[in-house]
Design a protein around this motif. Structure first.
Motif: not given
Length: 167
Positions: A68-71, A78-82, A84-88, A92-94
């Motif tokens: 969340e801090r990194r998000r 101004g980084a795209p939300p993508a 954050h989702h890739s990092r998440a 947690f996906g792996f």
């Protein structure tokens, strides 16, 4: 308290055909004092390196807070939300709960494949968790300290196959 006991040390363990590998003493000591007999840890893919990372199940809220801090930091820059989702997904996906039976870690098949771990696993303490490397990959890594750790354990020729052997 999370982080009260740190994972520090290194060792190599022999991985059997089912993906079971004896945990080194430096890992078992921390788990005995903190895991309260759960017999489980979380194993996931490392964010940057071709290895696995592992932590106590109680460490997950710390990882979520860091995510969340990194998000928020990315959002402010101004980084795209993508991103954050890739990092998440990577975090947690792996990641999977992994069983510990009689001091042996059962490496989940997908993660064993992701970390390219064959017959020898190098364990390296990183404070709040530990990394699990293919010993052969670690010996060829860009990081000179990691190469030195791997070279030492591989030159010893004594691999933990259970009990207290070399770890």
């Amino acid at each position: 308290m999370v982080g009260e006991h740190l994972f520090s040390g290194s060792a190599v363990g022999a991985v059997d055909a089912d993906g079971a590998v004896p945990l080194p003493r430096f890992v078992l000591r921390v788990l005995e004092s903190t895991a309260k007999g759960t017999g489980r840890i979380v194993v996931g893919a490392h964010e940057d390196d071709p290895c696995l990372t592992a932590w106590e199940t109680s460490y997950a809220p710390v990882l979520q807070a860091e995510l969340e801090r990194r998000r928020l930091q990315d959002e402010a820059q101004g980084a795209p939300p993508a991103e954050h989702h890739s990092r998440a997904r990577r975090l947690f996906g792996f990641a999977e709960d992994a069983e510990i039976e009689r001091g042996r870690l059962m490496l989940p098949p997908m993660l064993r494949s992701k970390g390219r771990i064959g017959t020898l696993a190098l364990f390296v303490g990183t404070g709040s968790g530990f990394e699990i490397w293919s010993a052969e990959l670690a010996a060829e890594a860009d990081d000179p300290a990691l190469r030195e750790i791997a070279a030492f354990w591989l030159s010893e020729g004594k691999f933990n196959e259970g009990g207290d052997a070399t770890c």
